[in-house]
Design a protein around this motif. Structure first.
Motif, PDB file in Angstrom:
ATOM      1  N   GLU A 156       0.843  -1.199   0.000  1.00  0.00           N
ATOM      2  CA  GLU A 156       0.000   0.000   0.000  1.00  0.00           C
ATOM      3  C   GLU A 156       0.877   1.247   0.000  1.00  0.00           C
ATOM      4  OE1 GLU A 156      -3.831  -1.633   2.543  1.00  0.00           O
ATOM      5  OE2 GLU A 156      -2.128  -0.769   3.586  1.00  0.00           O
ATOM      6  N   GLN A 157       0.492   2.205  -0.811  1.00  0.00           N
ATOM      7  CA  GLN A 157       1.233   3.474  -0.894  1.00  0.00           C
ATOM      8  C   GLN A 157       0.572   4.491   0.036  1.00  0.00           C
ATOM      9  OE1 GLN A 157       1.329   6.213  -4.512  1.00  0.00           O
ATOM     10  NE2 GLN A 157       3.303   5.195  -4.708  1.00  0.00           N
ATOM     11  N   ILE A 158       1.369   5.047   0.941  1.00  0.00           N
ATOM     12  CA  ILE A 158       0.859   5.985   1.940  1.00  0.00           C
ATOM     13  C   ILE A 158       1.489   7.353   1.687  1.00  0.00           C
ATOM     14  CG2 ILE A 158       0.617   6.461   4.399  1.00  0.00           C
ATOM     15  CD1 ILE A 158       1.220   3.419   4.818  1.00  0.00           C
ATOM     16  N   THR A 159       0.657   8.363   1.459  1.00  0.00           N
ATOM     17  CA  THR A 159       1.138   9.722   1.214  1.00  0.00           C
ATOM     18  C   THR A 159       0.899  10.564   2.465  1.00  0.00           C
ATOM     19  OG1 THR A 159       0.628   9.533  -1.153  1.00  0.00           O
ATOM     20  CG2 THR A 159       0.933  11.754  -0.258  1.00  0.00           C
ATOM     21  N   ILE A 160       1.977  11.108   3.022  1.00  0.00           N
ATOM     22  CA  ILE A 160       1.897  11.892   4.252  1.00  0.00           C
ATOM     23  C   ILE A 160       2.322  13.328   3.970  1.00  0.00           C
ATOM     24  CG2 ILE A 160       2.707  12.125   6.629  1.00  0.00           C
ATOM     25  CD1 ILE A 160       3.267   9.166   6.666  1.00  0.00           C
ATOM     26  N   PRO A 161       1.458  14.320   4.210  1.00  0.00           N
ATOM     27  CA  PRO A 161       1.873  15.726   4.055  1.00  0.00           C
ATOM     28  C   PRO A 161       3.073  16.024   4.949  1.00  0.00           C
ATOM     29  CG  PRO A 161      -0.511  15.549   4.301  1.00  0.00           C
ATOM     30  CD  PRO A 161       0.044  14.192   4.599  1.00  0.00           C
ATOM     31  N   ASN A 162       4.018  16.769   4.440  1.00  0.00           N
ATOM     32  CA  ASN A 162       5.271  16.991   5.167  1.00  0.00           C
ATOM     33  C   ASN A 162       5.103  17.773   6.461  1.00  0.00           C
ATOM     34  OD1 ASN A 162       6.981  15.554   3.501  1.00  0.00           O
ATOM     35  ND2 ASN A 162       7.357  17.278   2.146  1.00  0.00           N
ATOM     36  N   LYS A 163       4.003  18.525   6.598  1.00  0.00           N
ATOM     37  CA  LYS A 163       3.830  19.287   7.837  1.00  0.00           C
ATOM     38  C   LYS A 163       3.688  18.369   9.048  1.00  0.00           C
ATOM     39  CE  LYS A 163      -1.205  19.893   7.344  1.00  0.00           C
ATOM     40  NZ  LYS A 163      -2.292  20.885   7.195  1.00  0.00           N
ATOM     41  N   TYR A 164       3.255  17.111   8.823  1.00  0.00           N
ATOM     42  CA  TYR A 164       3.150  16.156   9.913  1.00  0.00           C
ATOM     43  C   TYR A 164       4.502  15.546  10.269  1.00  0.00           C
ATOM     44  CZ  TYR A 164      -1.869  16.457   9.103  1.00  0.00           C
ATOM     45  OH  TYR A 164      -3.147  16.918   8.952  1.00  0.00           O
ATOM     46  N   MET A 165       5.496  15.750   9.409  1.00  0.00           N
ATOM     47  CA  MET A 165       6.837  15.216   9.666  1.00  0.00           C
ATOM     48  C   MET A 165       7.650  16.120  10.581  1.00  0.00           C
ATOM     49  SD  MET A 165       7.111  12.389   7.918  1.00  0.00           S
ATOM     50  CE  MET A 165       6.417  11.537   6.497  1.00  0.00           C
ATOM     51  N   ILE A 166       7.203  17.366  10.728  1.00  0.00           N
ATOM     52  CA  ILE A 166       7.937  18.343  11.525  1.00  0.00           C
ATOM     53  C   ILE A 166       7.160  18.631  12.804  1.00  0.00           C
ATOM     54  CG2 ILE A 166       8.913  20.657  11.571  1.00  0.00           C
ATOM     55  CD1 ILE A 166      10.272  18.817   9.584  1.00  0.00           C
ATOM     56  N   GLY A 167       7.836  18.601  13.936  1.00  0.00           N
ATOM     57  CA  GLY A 167       7.198  18.928  15.202  1.00  0.00           C
ATOM     58  C   GLY A 167       6.424  17.783  15.816  1.00  0.00           C
ATOM     59  N   ASP A 168       6.553  16.567  15.263  1.00  0.00           N
ATOM     60  CA  ASP A 168       5.894  15.400  15.824  1.00  0.00           C
ATOM     61  C   ASP A 168       6.952  14.321  16.070  1.00  0.00           C
ATOM     62  OD1 ASP A 168       3.992  13.630  16.703  1.00  0.00           O
ATOM     63  OD2 ASP A 168       2.573  14.088  15.101  1.00  0.00           O
ATOM     64  N   VAL A 169       6.575  13.309  16.845  1.00  0.00           N
ATOM     65  CA  VAL A 169       7.508  12.220  17.135  1.00  0.00           C
ATOM     66  C   VAL A 169       7.654  11.353  15.893  1.00  0.00           C
ATOM     67  CG1 VAL A 169       7.946  10.202  18.557  1.00  0.00           C
ATOM     68  CG2 VAL A 169       6.896  12.221  19.570  1.00  0.00           C
ATOM     69  N   LEU A 170       8.870  11.218  15.411  1.00  0.00           N
ATOM     70  CA  LEU A 170       9.163  10.438  14.212  1.00  0.00           C
ATOM     71  C   LEU A 170      10.205   9.382  14.569  1.00  0.00           C
ATOM     72  CD1 LEU A 170       9.633  11.763  10.620  1.00  0.00           C
ATOM     73  CD2 LEU A 170      11.273  10.157  11.546  1.00  0.00           C
ATOM     74  N   VAL A 171       9.890   8.124  14.304  1.00  0.00           N
ATOM     75  CA  VAL A 171      10.793   7.015  14.612  1.00  0.00           C
ATOM     76  C   VAL A 171      11.384   6.498  13.307  1.00  0.00           C
ATOM     77  CG1 VAL A 171      11.011   4.724  15.627  1.00  0.00           C
ATOM     78  CG2 VAL A 171       9.431   6.378  16.634  1.00  0.00           C
ATOM     79  N   ASN A 172      12.709   6.486  13.224  1.00  0.00           N
ATOM     80  CA  ASN A 172      13.404   5.983  12.042  1.00  0.00           C
ATOM     81  C   ASN A 172      14.148   4.718  12.429  1.00  0.00           C
ATOM     82  OD1 ASN A 172      14.841   5.471   9.741  1.00  0.00           O
ATOM     83  ND2 ASN A 172      15.785   7.481   9.592  1.00  0.00           N
ATOM     84  N   SER A 173      13.674   3.561  11.960  1.00  0.00           N
ATOM     85  CA  SER A 173      14.333   2.283  12.240  1.00  0.00           C
ATOM     86  C   SER A 173      15.130   1.806  11.032  1.00  0.00           C
ATOM     87  CB  SER A 173      13.297   1.233  12.656  1.00  0.00           C
ATOM     88  OG  SER A 173      12.268   1.105  11.687  1.00  0.00           O
ATOM     89  N   PHE A 174      15.373   2.725  10.098  1.00  0.00           N
ATOM     90  CA  PHE A 174      16.167   2.454   8.897  1.00  0.00           C
ATOM     91  C   PHE A 174      15.524   1.333   8.078  1.00  0.00           C
ATOM     92  CE2 PHE A 174      18.767   4.418  12.139  1.00  0.00           C
ATOM     93  CZ  PHE A 174      19.211   5.543  11.458  1.00  0.00           C
ATOM     94  N   SER A 175      16.224   0.253   7.761  1.00  0.00           N
ATOM     95  CA  SER A 175      15.612  -0.743   6.860  1.00  0.00           C
ATOM     96  C   SER A 175      14.961  -1.896   7.629  1.00  0.00           C
ATOM     97  CB  SER A 175      16.666  -1.298   5.892  1.00  0.00           C
ATOM     98  OG  SER A 175      17.763  -1.843   6.599  1.00  0.00           O
TER      99      SER A 175
END
Length: 278
Positions: A156-175
């Motif tokens: 499934e392709q998920i499109t997220i507006p970039n404003k939600y990427m800034i100022g919120d908790v973002l977890v990056n687990s890489f690959s």
């Protein structure tokens, strides 16, 4: 007929007079505009080359170079209008009002756009990383200035507006993503043997990451069982598939080792005389 000829003659005289008075201005304005368009292309390429040579992100470099080209063309167009003797003050006032109206109408899009620039500069993640934000996870497929595209295990392709990427908790687990599981075993079981069985299952599973060490140990003591928890890392695209396979193999390994997985039990003791007279 004579009236029509007279009208044509007047129009002809007006055009002749116009070109006689303004021909040089028109030619000059066209030359300025053409020069501006040509120069803007070279300026764009020059700016793009400088940015890329300084390891600036390709998306941001393209945006900045295109914006510089637009500014060059806009300035030359203003000079061309001035050459024609046209006052540019009304145009600037109208442009300001239009910009204000557009800014109010498109404030959400502007927020996404600004957040996209911040993402490109700060680079909290890159294409191929697995991120989780607002309980949505997926592998980053594309990063645009206004939105980011993720793809999950189901395709499934998920499109997220970039404003939600800034100022919120973002977890990056890489690959990879971490999988957490637990199983309860009876209190009279050989706990070391149960832990060893689970470790063997994780080591034999091909999709479990070797770069991130799996963890197996006692999680808590329940009323009817000792809970053994296990954590391991798997590629994002095989998260659920590997989790289900590991759980089945853990169950089979414990059964083959004669380790009991108990169901909830309660022990009731009756104290004293419970005879009830009727």
């Amino acid at each position: 007929m004579d009236k029509d000829l007279e009208d044509v003659s007047k129009f002809y005289n007006i055009m002749v007079e116009f070109f006689a008075n303004y021909s040089l201005q028109i030619v000059g304005a066209l030359i300025i505009l053409i020069i501006g368009i040509i120069v803007s292309k070279y300026v764009q390429k020059f700016v793009l080359k400088i940015l890329l040579n300084n390891n600036i992100d390709e998306t941001l470099s393209g945006f900045v170079s295109n914006f510089v080209r637009f500014l060059v063309v806009a300035m030359m167009a203003i000079l061309a209008l001035g050459k024609l003797g046209i006052s540019i003050a009304p145009f600037i006032a109208a442009l300001g009002a239009l910009s204000l109206t557009a800014g109010l109408a498109l404030q959400g899009s502007v927020s996404n756009f600004a957040a996209g620039i911040i993402l490109v500069i700060t680079k909290p993640f890159k294409i191929g990383d697995t991120i989780t934000i607002n309980d949505v996870y997926g592998e980053v497929e594309d990063i645009k200035l206004s939105y980011t595209v993720l793809v999950n295990e189901d395709g499934e392709q998920i499109t997220i507006p970039n404003k939600y990427m800034i100022g919120d908790v973002l977890v990056n687990s890489f690959s990879f993503r971490v999988v957490e599981g637990s199983v309860g075993v009876a209190y009279n079981s050989d706990i070391d043997k149960a832990i060893s069985c689970i470790k063997n299952v994780l080591e034999s599973e091909k999709d479990v990451s070797d770069d991130n060490e799996s963890i197996v140990g006692i999680e808590k003591f329940n009323d009817s069982s000792i809970d053994i928890a296990y954590r391991y890392w798997v590629p994002t695209k095989s998260f659920f598939k590997t989790q289900y396979e590991v759980n089945l193999k853990v169950l089979n390994a414990l059964n083959n080792s004669k380790i009991t997985i108990p169901f909830p039990q309660r022990e009731i003791k009756i104290i004293g005389d419970n005879n009830v007279s009727k």
